[in-house]
Each structure stands twice: as C-alpha cells, then as structure tokens.
Design an enzyme around this catalytic site. Sequence first.
Site, short mmCIF file in Angstrom:
data_model
loop_
_atom_site.label_atom_id
_atom_site.label_comp_id
_atom_site.label_asym_id
_atom_site.label_seq_id
_atom_site.Cartn_x
_atom_site.Cartn_y
_atom_site.Cartn_z
N ALA A 61 0.86 -1.19 0.00
CA ALA A 61 0.00 0.00 0.00
C ALA A 61 0.89 1.24 0.00
O ALA A 61 2.03 1.19 0.46
CB ALA A 61 -0.87 -0.01 1.25
N GLY A 100 0.60 -5.14 0.92
CA GLY A 100 -0.48 -5.22 -0.05
C GLY A 100 -0.03 -5.83 -1.37
O GLY A 100 -0.83 -6.41 -2.11
N GLU A 103 -0.31 -9.41 -0.83
CA GLU A 103 -1.75 -9.74 -0.74
C GLU A 103 -2.38 -9.77 -2.13
O GLU A 103 -3.22 -10.63 -2.42
CB GLU A 103 -2.45 -8.71 0.16
CG GLU A 103 -2.02 -8.85 1.62
CD GLU A 103 -2.64 -7.79 2.51
OE1 GLU A 103 -2.34 -6.60 2.29
OE2 GLU A 103 -3.41 -8.15 3.41
N GLU A 123 3.54 -5.48 7.51
CA GLU A 123 2.63 -4.47 8.08
C GLU A 123 2.84 -4.27 9.58
O GLU A 123 2.70 -3.17 10.10
CB GLU A 123 1.16 -4.87 7.83
CG GLU A 123 0.69 -4.67 6.40
CD GLU A 123 0.98 -5.84 5.48
OE1 GLU A 123 1.82 -6.70 5.84
OE2 GLU A 123 0.36 -5.90 4.40
#
Length: 719
Positions: A61, A100, A103, A123
Amino acid sequence: MAEYNRVSECVGLITLRNPPVNALSAAVRQGIVDTVQRALSDPNVKSVVICGQNGIFCGGADIKEFRSNMTGPPLIPMIHAIESANKPVVAAIEGSALGGGLELALGCHYRIAHSKARLGLPEVSLGLLPAAGGSQRLPRLIGVPAALNLITTGRHVTAAEALQLGIVDQVTDHNTVAAAVKFALSVAGRSLDPRRISTHPCPQQPDLDALFEEVMQKVRQSARGAIAPIACVQAVRAAATLPYAQGMERERELMATLFTSGQARALQYCFFAERAVGRWRMPSGARWDTSKPRPVHKAAVIGLGTMGRGITVALAQTGLSVIAVETQEKQLMEAKQAISGMLERGAKGRGVAPALDGVIYSQNIQAVADVDLVIEAVFEDIALKTKVFQQLSAVCKPGTLLCTNTSALDVDQLASETPNPELVVGMHFFAPAHVMKLLEVVYGPRSSPQAVATAMQLGKKMGKASVAVGNCRGFVGNRMLKPYIEEAFFLLEEGATPELVDQALEEFGFPMGVFRMSDLSGLDVGWRVRKGDGLVEPGTASGRSARIRQGRRYSPLGDLLCEEGRFGQKTGRGWYQYDKPGSRVARFDPWLHSFLGAYRAQHGLVARRIDHQEVLERCLYALINEGFHILDDGIAAGPEDIDVIYVSGYGWPRHRGGPMFYANMVGLAKVLERLEHYQQLHPEVPHLQPSSLLRRLVASGSPPIHKWGEAIKKLHSQL
Ligand SMILES: CCCCCCCC(=O)CC(=O)SCCNC(=O)CCNC(=O)[C@H](O)C(C)(C)COP(=O)(O)OP(=O)(O)OC[C@H]1O[C@@H](n2cnc3c(N)ncnc32)[C@H](O)[C@@H]1OP(=O)(O)O
Ligand SMILES: NC(=O)C1=CN([C@@H]2O[C@H](COP(=O)(O)OP(=O)(O)OC[C@H]3O[C@@H](n4cnc5c(N)ncnc54)[C@H](O)[C@@H]3O)[C@@H](O)[C@H]2O)C=CC1
C-alpha cells in the site's frame, strides 16, 4: 497506474507503474481494476499476468496515503475480483512483493518469482496487520505456524524460502515475466477452484489452542507494549477458526483499531524518518544531493580492541579489503581469532563464505599507505589519537579519509592537528559494532561535504542507520543520555530504587532500564569520564553541599559503587547482584538497598514515595529537553535525526517513534509544563530548565513535528 498489453496473442499483461516501488496508490488500484476488467472481458485473452515495472513487483500500500483521506477503489474487493476471475491470473514477482503487494499476489491463482525476489507481510512493523485478506489467505496457503511467524515478525523471505513454504509455485533465474507468460499459457483453461485460496480452510493443525497460547505469550513478551503483533496473532486465529467471510470481518475490526492508533503513526513516522536521515544537510548548506562520495575499496582499522574488532567485521562483511592494525602483539593475536570467529558465525547465518581473506593484519601503521579510508579505534586519549592521526597523515596516500570512533573527544580538535582537516570526520559506532544498527557520522566545521558523503555512503553499505550530526560533547546520543542517567541517580537519592526506575522504563518499552543497562555496559565507563571532568571527590563529605559540584546538583552514587569495585555485570555486582562475574541475570541486592539507606541518612535525605509517572517524566523529559537544545544548536538537522539515533542505538521503543516524536505526541505544552514543574522543585538541576526552543515552539502554537524544521528556521531568523 497500470498499463495493459496483450502478449503471445492470448495473455493479458498488466504492468504496475508507480516508481520507485509500484506502491498501490489510488491511481494504481484504479489501473488494476480497469485493466483486469479489460483482460477478463476480452474473448481473445485466455490468461492474465500481473507484474511491476523496473524490476519490482510491488512495495505494498502507499504508506503516504494513510495520512490522508483514502480515495480510489479499495484493495479488498479488487483482490477478490482477481481471485474470482474465470481466467488464470499469474503474479510475476521480481524485486519485492511486500504487504499489499503480496496480498495482491495471493489473490492471483499462481505466483512465479525471480530467485532474487523477497516476499513478506511487513505491516506489523508499521503498526498494522495485513488487512487486505493477507491475514486470512496466508495461513490457508502455508499453514498456521508458518503464517504466524511471517505475519507477527514481518520478516521478508527469499524466493527459495517462499517456494519451500508454498507461497510461490515456481522460481526462475531468468526473465520472470517471460516465465510467467509461458506458465500462464500452460494453465489456460484449467479449473481454478483449487487455486482460490480464500475458498479453502487452513491446513489441519493439531492442538491449535496450545499453539496460539504459546505464540501469544511469546509475542507479548517480545512486543514490549506494541499492539500490532498481538492483533496479528488474533487475526490469524480468526483465519484458523472462522469461515473466510467472518475472518475477514475480524481482520477489518482489528485493522480499524490499529489504523488510527498512535503506535501506527509512530512506526510509520520511523519508516520515513529512517529514509529522511539519508538526505543529510550541514549548517554550511552542503547536502546529500550535491556532495559526491569518494569510492572506498580498501579501508583500515587502527586499534583492535572491543570496537576495532567489530568495525573490522562490519567492513569486511560489506566486501571491502581491510588492513587491521594493532600495536600489541598479544592483542593482535586475540583480535585475529575473535574477528575470524565473528566473520565465520556471520557468514554461516547468511549462508555465504566468510570474508577471512579480506582482512590483513599488521602491527605496523605503514601497512595502511594505500587505503581509501581509515577508522581509528585506539584508547580514548586525545594525545594518543593526535599522534595516530599525525602518523596517518604522513603515511596515507593523498585524499585518504581519516575517521575517528571517539565517543567523547573533540573531532574538530583532532582534525586541526592534521594537515588536511577537511578529510577528518567522526564515525561513531556502537558496541558491538558489527551488530548495532546505529552510526553517528560527526562533522566538524572543517569537514568537507565529500568526507561526510563518503562516510554516510559507507555506513549505508554496512547496513547502518547512518545519521550525520555536528560536533559537540557526546554528539547527539550520549549528550541526551547524560541528563537521563543523572535524573535516574537523583531519583534514587530521593527514595526510588533501581528496580522501580527500571520497571517504569521497561514498561514504557525500553529493553532495559537505565540501571540494568549501566550494569551491562560497565559503571566504570562513566566513572572514568566524570573523573576526567573533575567531578569525582572522596566519598566522605556529607550534606547538600557535598552534592553540588561545579555549581550544579551532582549525585556521587555511581562513583561510590565504583569505589566498592562494583562495576556491574563484569564484576558480578553493580546496581544489582549477579550469580558470578559476567552472568546476565540481575537480582535484587540487599547490600545495595542498605547502602542507599545509609547514603540518604548521611546526606540528610528523606526517602519519599516515587511513582512510575515521575520516573518517566523526569528521565524522559530531561532527555527530550536536551534534544531541543541539540536542535536549537543545529547539531542535529531535524527531529528525525534524533529519533533515528534513539530508536536504532539506544533502545527507545520504536512504537513510540523516538523521543522527539514522543514529545510531539504528548504535546509540547505538556512537556514544557512538567519541566517547569520539576525545575521549580529542583532549581539546582540545569537540565530541567526548559530549552528556549521548546518555549518558543510552544509560544508559536506547538506546530506538528513535520513542521518543526520550518518553525525552527523562522524562529532563528527572528533572533
Ligand atoms: C483501513 C485501511 C485498509 C488499508 C489496507 C492496507 C493493507 C495493506 O496493504 C498494508 C500495506 O501494504 S502497508 C505497506 C507494506 N509495505 C512495506 O512495508 C514495504 C515498505 N518498503 C520497503 O520495505 C522498501 O522500501 C522496499 C524493500 C520496497 C524497497 O527498498 P529500497 O531500499 O530499494 O528503497 P527505499 O529507500 O526503502 O524506498 C524508496 C522510496 O520509496 C518509498 N516507499 C517505499 N515503500 C513505500 C510504500 N509502501 N509506500 C509509499 N512509499 C514507499 C520510500 O519512502 C522511499 O522514498 P523516500 O522516502 O522519498 O526516500
Ligand atoms: N567500548 C565502547 O563501547 C565504545 C568505544 N568507543 C570508542 O572507541 C575507541 C576504542 O574503544 P575500545 O575498543 O573500547 O578500546 P579498547 O581498549 O578495547 O581497545 C583499544 C585498542 O587500541 C590499541 N592501540 C592503542 N594504541 C594503538 C596504536 N597506536 N596503534 C594501534 N593500536 C593501538 C590497544 O592496544 C587496544 O587493543 C575509543 O575512542 C572509545 O571511546 C566508541 C563507542 C563505543
């Protein structure tokens, strides 16, 4: 954004484009949504490959977006749409797939990685959890124990380990995108049901409750007050015990708490602060982007004691040739053995060959004639260091950078004793130098920007958090430590115990309180410095006047312990007692407590009840106050420099962001008010006198930390 191409006639190739790490910004997420839809609706496309430009799949992210109102398509439905696609989607992973980014790859049906790629869900180190389905998909893919390990530590795994764990399906040494396209063609038309991770339960795990209990206990112990690792365990537990949809709901709830927490803000601040310190600048106006470092291929270390050995290892491990010089034959032999051992152990841990041949040992300083850079680590004695620097100036080829590892001497005075002061900087490592992350690069008014640039680049190469700081007594880290330690001594005089002070600091998040730390590093170190400063007097005088030295309050407690031969762990006695010299387990020492009682009686001090809050306020605010003096003096360029120094070298809990970030979180007005309060109670303690910068910042409305630089500039221009 994301670019779309059709390759090999029937493969839709989606390329993430957002330099430098292809972070999943709103534009990239929108690009992925659009291009996936385009690929899926094109009847000529049989399968899809997702890759990232410039050799990196995706760094996760976009962390910068966390501080704003997030717009654009959310990650979870985007990844869900990929997993639900009726055409195979293959992730081609080069460089990094983190957070992310991983992910997203877990939503794909297959993952092909380059052998040099690194994958992980880091994270937790940003105070978060993998909340785009990562905490639910990874345990389903690789099992609960392995997923717990990766998610709670945030560690990055190599492609080889990812293959072994089952995170990736194939590893290639060649062109990853080409391999992924070939693979995508080979799986076109196959059933995708077995490849949709979210639709499967976690692999069976016996004794799940016991496993989670054990991991939770371990995590609580190592987290030292950090909340994210605990939420990570809870999220994985949801994956193991709940259907996917309910697990996702739990993931969302846990993330909602973390996302707005002060700890997440602190950890994300640390992430950017660590990168910001690389963009160093000096008061002269010299900067990182206009100063070119000199190449360093060959280096020398002078003095192979505690520090020189670690520095030699750190240099050799970066692939440099090192000439290691020690005048004492016995020391040289011992150092050779110790350095070889450290290199061998280090290489074993990293699965590489030890760089034993990279180090040449000598008793003769003439051996360093052709090196590019020297790091001096002889005894802390200005006359000896001056002599060594003069010898080096005569022996070394022109342009060789001369660095000192002094912890307290004046770098500028040393520089002034050499014909080329512009080539002299401090490289202040911390013990053990091959392990500790921090390096203070100390410049004097005459150090050239090129010398600073060279030392900073070498520090980075060695994997150090390198921070450029100005020259002053104790530089940044040790200068701030002094009031912190002094306050701890004063608290003992007033009625606290080492146990109480240490407990308060350890509950705050330090790995060790000030007294346990002092026992570890040796009480004699500070004693020697205080003797040098003329502060140590025979211990017979009593009363208040005996505790005022050089015009300010002084506690001789540390000196008295040293006079008793109590140097800490190395002598088996210090602020605590130990089973034997060198042993590490600190135990309550009745002798110390009766000694404190007798000391207070001798000096007419009446013990009072001291609570944790007072310990924290007096120790931490005194340290922070010194940080404001350092900013005001221009010794540190910004609060980030101080915070990186404290987090990477002094055990300041990372989830509290560093001392200056902590002051910002507490509120500058509150810090000022408490300092004023304690200063009134202890007027003879100058370090409790609030810094004028702190006062001026409060008076100007307490700007947030990212605006301090601007505010300080403005305040200085008004002087
Ligand atoms: C309720 C809301 C729900 C939201 C759900 C969100 C769930 C999530 O999906 C959560 C996440 O992904 S959090 C992000 C996880 N990713 C990471 O932690 C990776 C961070 N980056 C790295 O490790 C290294 O940069 C890396 C290994 C990638 C590269 O290392 P290098 O040494 O080559 O380069 P750096 O010097 O570290 O970085 C270069 C510049 O890029 C900036 N940057 C790196 N990663 C970024 C990222 N993820 N976002 C934004 N900026 C990032 C970095 O700051 C640096 O720029 P400057 O600071 O200007 O130098
Ligand atoms: N020990 C620590 O935790 C830290 C020490 N420092 C600084 O690092 C420097 C070295 O400290 P330590 O390693 O602890 O000292 P040490 O006493 O362990 O080692 C110093 C070594 O230098 C050698 N030496 C003396 N004169 C020499 C010469 N002319 N040529 C070559 N070798 C010579 C000595 O024989 C000895 O082996 C000091 O300036 C100290 O302040 C800096 C950070 C932390």
